[in-house]
Design a protein around this motif. Structure first.
Motif, PDB file in Angstrom:
ATOM      1  N   ILE A   9       0.818  -1.205   0.000  1.00 17.23           N
ATOM      2  CA  ILE A   9       0.000   0.000   0.000  1.00 17.23           C
ATOM      3  C   ILE A   9       0.857   1.263   0.000  1.00 17.23           C
ATOM      4  O   ILE A   9       0.381   2.349  -0.357  1.00 17.23           O
ATOM      5  CB  ILE A   9      -0.975  -0.003   1.204  1.00 17.23           C
ATOM      6  N   SER A  10       2.108   1.141   0.388  1.00 15.64           N
ATOM      7  CA  SER A  10       2.994   2.301   0.335  1.00 15.64           C
ATOM      8  C   SER A  10       3.491   2.573  -1.085  1.00 15.64           C
ATOM      9  O   SER A  10       3.974   3.668  -1.376  1.00 15.64           O
ATOM     10  CB  SER A  10       4.183   2.101   1.277  1.00 15.64           C
ATOM     11  N   ILE A  11       3.389   1.576  -1.980  1.00 15.32           N
ATOM     12  CA  ILE A  11       3.869   1.712  -3.360  1.00 15.32           C
ATOM     13  C   ILE A  11       2.718   1.907  -4.342  1.00 15.32           C
ATOM     14  O   ILE A  11       2.798   2.755  -5.245  1.00 15.32           O
ATOM     15  CB  ILE A  11       4.703   0.477  -3.761  1.00 15.32           C
ATOM     16  N   TRP A  12       1.655   1.138  -4.161  1.00 15.15           N
ATOM     17  CA  TRP A  12       0.517   1.192  -5.080  1.00 15.15           C
ATOM     18  C   TRP A  12      -0.755   1.633  -4.344  1.00 15.15           C
ATOM     19  O   TRP A  12      -1.042   1.155  -3.245  1.00 15.15           O
ATOM     20  CB  TRP A  12       0.258  -0.177  -5.702  1.00 15.15           C
ATOM     21  N   ASP A  13      -1.491   2.498  -4.949  1.00 17.17           N
ATOM     22  CA  ASP A  13      -2.794   2.931  -4.442  1.00 17.17           C
ATOM     23  C   ASP A  13      -3.857   2.108  -5.152  1.00 17.17           C
ATOM     24  O   ASP A  13      -4.442   2.523  -6.156  1.00 17.17           O
ATOM     25  CB  ASP A  13      -3.002   4.423  -4.699  1.00 17.17           C
ATOM     26  N   ALA A  14      -4.096   0.909  -4.647  1.00 14.35           N
ATOM     27  CA  ALA A  14      -5.001  -0.041  -5.298  1.00 14.35           C
ATOM     28  C   ALA A  14      -6.323  -0.139  -4.541  1.00 14.35           C
ATOM     29  O   ALA A  14      -6.426   0.244  -3.375  1.00 14.35           O
ATOM     30  CB  ALA A  14      -4.345  -1.416  -5.375  1.00 14.35           C
ATOM     31  N   GLU A  15      -7.316  -0.665  -5.231  1.00 10.07           N
ATOM     32  CA  GLU A  15      -8.618  -0.885  -4.594  1.00 10.07           C
ATOM     33  C   GLU A  15      -8.626  -2.179  -3.783  1.00 10.07           C
ATOM     34  O   GLU A  15      -9.322  -2.269  -2.767  1.00 10.07           O
ATOM     35  CB  GLU A  15      -9.720  -0.917  -5.654  1.00 10.07           C
ATOM     36  N   PHE A  16      -7.842  -3.169  -4.233  1.00  8.15           N
ATOM     37  CA  PHE A  16      -7.773  -4.451  -3.532  1.00  8.15           C
ATOM     38  C   PHE A  16      -6.324  -4.924  -3.491  1.00  8.15           C
ATOM     39  O   PHE A  16      -5.509  -4.586  -4.357  1.00  8.15           O
ATOM     40  CB  PHE A  16      -8.632  -5.515  -4.229  1.00  8.15           C
TER      41      PHE A  16
ATOM     42  N   SER B  20     -17.454  -1.202  -4.631  1.00  2.91           N
ATOM     43  CA  SER B  20     -18.136  -0.055  -4.017  1.00  2.91           C
ATOM     44  C   SER B  20     -18.360  -0.224  -2.519  1.00  2.91           C
ATOM     45  O   SER B  20     -18.873   0.670  -1.856  1.00  2.91           O
ATOM     46  CB  SER B  20     -19.491   0.184  -4.696  1.00  2.91           C
ATOM     47  N   LYS B  21     -17.954  -1.368  -1.972  1.00  2.22           N
ATOM     48  CA  LYS B  21     -18.197  -1.651  -0.557  1.00  2.22           C
ATOM     49  C   LYS B  21     -16.949  -1.327   0.267  1.00  2.22           C
ATOM     50  O   LYS B  21     -15.830  -1.552  -0.189  1.00  2.22           O
ATOM     51  CB  LYS B  21     -18.561  -3.126  -0.354  1.00  2.22           C
ATOM     52  N   PRO B  22     -17.142  -0.849   1.475  1.00  2.00           N
ATOM     53  CA  PRO B  22     -15.982  -0.616   2.346  1.00  2.00           C
ATOM     54  C   PRO B  22     -15.634  -1.858   3.166  1.00  2.00           C
ATOM     55  O   PRO B  22     -16.485  -2.703   3.422  1.00  2.00           O
ATOM     56  CB  PRO B  22     -16.473   0.510   3.264  1.00  2.00           C
ATOM     57  N   ARG B  23     -14.380  -1.980   3.522  1.00  2.00           N
ATOM     58  CA  ARG B  23     -13.884  -3.004   4.458  1.00  2.00           C
ATOM     59  C   ARG B  23     -14.322  -4.415   4.047  1.00  2.00           C
ATOM     60  O   ARG B  23     -15.102  -5.069   4.721  1.00  2.00           O
ATOM     61  CB  ARG B  23     -14.336  -2.679   5.886  1.00  2.00           C
ATOM     62  N   ILE B  24     -13.776  -4.867   2.918  1.00  2.00           N
ATOM     63  CA  ILE B  24     -14.126  -6.170   2.347  1.00  2.00           C
ATOM     64  C   ILE B  24     -12.990  -7.167   2.598  1.00  2.00           C
ATOM     65  O   ILE B  24     -11.811  -6.865   2.386  1.00  2.00           O
ATOM     66  CB  ILE B  24     -14.400  -6.047   0.832  1.00  2.00           C
TER      67      ILE B  24
ATOM     68  N   TYR C 190      -6.507 -14.999  -0.504  1.00  3.50           N
ATOM     69  CA  TYR C 190      -7.540 -14.128   0.038  1.00  3.50           C
ATOM     70  C   TYR C 190      -7.286 -12.713  -0.454  1.00  3.50           C
ATOM     71  O   TYR C 190      -6.191 -12.393  -0.955  1.00  3.50           O
ATOM     72  CB  TYR C 190      -7.591 -14.166   1.573  1.00  3.50           C
ATOM     73  N   ALA C 191      -8.289 -11.872  -0.325  1.00  2.45           N
ATOM     74  CA  ALA C 191      -8.200 -10.480  -0.789  1.00  2.45           C
ATOM     75  C   ALA C 191      -8.811  -9.570   0.256  1.00  2.45           C
ATOM     76  O   ALA C 191      -9.782  -9.945   0.934  1.00  2.45           O
ATOM     77  CB  ALA C 191      -8.922 -10.308  -2.129  1.00  2.45           C
ATOM     78  N   ILE C 192      -8.255  -8.373   0.359  1.00  6.43           N
ATOM     79  CA  ILE C 192      -8.811  -7.360   1.257  1.00  6.43           C
ATOM     80  C   ILE C 192      -8.891  -6.028   0.508  1.00  6.43           C
ATOM     81  O   ILE C 192      -8.125  -5.785  -0.423  1.00  6.43           O
ATOM     82  CB  ILE C 192      -7.975  -7.197   2.547  1.00  6.43           C
ATOM     83  N   SER C 193      -9.810  -5.184   0.928  1.00  3.22           N
ATOM     84  CA  SER C 193      -9.961  -3.872   0.302  1.00  3.22           C
ATOM     85  C   SER C 193      -8.907  -2.905   0.830  1.00  3.22           C
ATOM     86  O   SER C 193      -8.199  -3.186   1.803  1.00  3.22           O
ATOM     87  CB  SER C 193     -11.369  -3.323   0.550  1.00  3.22           C
ATOM     88  N   LYS C 194      -8.817  -1.757   0.164  1.00  2.62           N
ATOM     89  CA  LYS C 194      -7.767  -0.787   0.467  1.00  2.62           C
ATOM     90  C   LYS C 194      -7.814  -0.312   1.916  1.00  2.62           C
ATOM     91  O   LYS C 194      -6.760  -0.153   2.559  1.00  2.62           O
ATOM     92  CB  LYS C 194      -7.888   0.402  -0.484  1.00  2.62           C
ATOM     93  N   ASP C 195      -9.013  -0.050   2.449  1.00  2.00           N
ATOM     94  CA  ASP C 195      -9.094   0.481   3.805  1.00  2.00           C
ATOM     95  C   ASP C 195      -8.592  -0.514   4.841  1.00  2.00           C
ATOM     96  O   ASP C 195      -8.046  -0.129   5.868  1.00  2.00           O
ATOM     97  CB  ASP C 195     -10.518   0.945   4.130  1.00  2.00           C
TER      98      ASP C 195
END
Length: 419
Positions: A243-250, A274-278, A320-325
């Motif tokens: 997250i420090s290198i790429w500003d990604a959605e997931f 479009s959902k938060p905290r996935i 597994y995958a997580i959202s940006k937040d």
């Protein structure tokens, strides 16, 4: 000290004197008692049973009765007065108000309290939203504003000894060279092998990875000493570094012995963008293994209750995958996130007390052929495939290409995406 002895003659005179004094006192007492009794008995007769007295005689009983009657009459009057005062006070309280009016006032008060409760609840929600917004702003502000935009960052967990596994991945589902760069620019899909450093910096292992990186340019190096029992630490650092290198959605983590269909992964994630905290993956709740010496032993088993209990729900560790937040949350709270023996349990524990949506996506844990092949033929292409008994594709170096040929989505699937 002793006094002088009294003579017998003096003692006799003293006794006789005492006798006469006692007799005199007793006679006088009886005389007074008779007189009092006579007076009392005369009061009971109309004329006293004797000659009329020139002055009225008032006995002690008359005085007592008169005082009692006076006191009783005054007490009764006081009681009546107090009762009247109380009645007057009550009449004044309800004067001009009927029963309906009183009930109306009660109803109005009740409604006012409910309205006040709603107002307080609204203010509390607005305050919580403001705090969350400020936290997101502060979390975002600490990252480089010039970070590269992306849709998803896929980190392939690998080790120094897994060069052949990396080769099998590059030959199947992962683009290489110019295709890898094109995928980043056109589709926003970033793919990197994630690895730390050896215990001897600059040693043979590190130099081998540096040579491989120079050839393929597809590594994300972490400031972390590699080790199987350090996977929880590696996971924290992967999300923090990414997250420090790429500003990604997931942000996705996948093992290097798992087959992945990039097009299906991107399509699945896009449904939740479009959902938060996935938090997406194949959710499970396996047993807490307290026996020493077994694979996946949990040294802190006592934290999960009695022996034989299960873990809380969490995504299986193969992918597994997580959202940006959530990635930002991990980066912000890195020093205080507890690490359990198993990295998938650790990740799940970081989210268990948060407002996170757990999405159980079963297409991310399909079995290999023939299961994933049948699903692909039916039009339900899997996101990921592996063998549960091996926690990955068994003998993945030899079998990855076969799984790709039978369960892959086709080379054009990811390029036809419109993200």
């Amino acid at each position: 000290m002793r006094g002088k002895q009294v003579s017998g003659k003096a003692m006799l005179i003293l006794c006789i004197a005492s006798f006469f004094a006692g007799s005199l006192f007793s006679t006088t007492s009886r005389t007074w008692s008779s007189t009092s009794t006579s007076l009392d008995s005369d009061d009971d007769q109309p004329n006293g049973g004797r000659e009329a007295h020139p002055f009225p005689i008032v006995s002690k009983y008359h005085i007592h009765n008169h005082l009692d009657e006076t006191a009783n009459s005054k007490g009764a009057a006081a009681l009546v007065t107090q009762t009247n005062c109380n009645d007057d006070h009550k009449r004044k309280l309800v004067e001009g108000k009927s029963g309906d009016d009183i009930m109306g006032e009660v109803a109005k008060t009740h409604q006012a309290i409910k309205s006040l409760d709603r107002t307080i609840s609204t203010l509390e929600m607005e305050l919580a939203a403001a705090r969350a917004s400020n936290q997101r702003m502060s979390s975002s502000s600490k990252f480089n504003p010039k970070r590269q935009k992306a849709f998803v960052v896929i980190g392939i967990n690998t080790a120094f000894s897994s060069k052949k596994r990396r080769k099998s991945v590059r030959e199947t589902w992962m683009p290489t060279g110019g295709e890898l760069n094109k995928l980043e620019k056109e589709k926003g899909i970033v793919i990197r092998f994630v690895i730390g450093r050896s215990a001897t910096p600059g040693g043979l292992l590190d130099r081998a990875i540096e040579a491989e990186e120079a050839e393929h340019n597809d590594f994300l190096r972490l400031n972390h000493v590699e080790g199987y029992h350090e996977l929880s630490t590696k996971t924290r650092l992967y999300f923090t570094t990414a997250i420090s290198i790429w500003d990604a959605e997931f942000y996705v983590k996948v093992d290097d012995d798992v087959h992945l269909n990039l097009g299906m992964l991107a399509t699945t994630l896009a449904r939740h963008r479009s959902k938060p905290r996935i938090y997406i993956g194949c959710m499970k709740s396996g047993p807490v293994l307290y026996q020493k010496g077994v694979k996946y032993h949990e040294p802190e088993y006592w934290k999960f209750g009695e022996e034989g209990n299960k873990y809380f729900r969490h995504a299986t560790g193969q992918i597994y995958a997580i959202s940006k937040d959530l990635a930002a949350y991990i980066s912000t709270n890195l020093p205080i996130l507890h690490r359990y023996a198993n990295e998938d349990v650790s990740l799940g524990s970081w989210f268990i007390g948060l407002e996170v949506e757990h999405i159980d996506e079963r297409s991310m844990c399909c079995a290999t052929s023939p299961d994933c092949e049948r699903m692909a033929q039916a039009g339900n292409v899997c996101v990921a495939s592996f063998d549960w008994k091996c926690s990955g594709i068994c003998n993945s170096v030899e079998r990855m290409k076969d799984v790709h040929n039978s369960c892959g989505e086709g080379t054009g699937a990811v390029w036809n995406l419109d993200l």
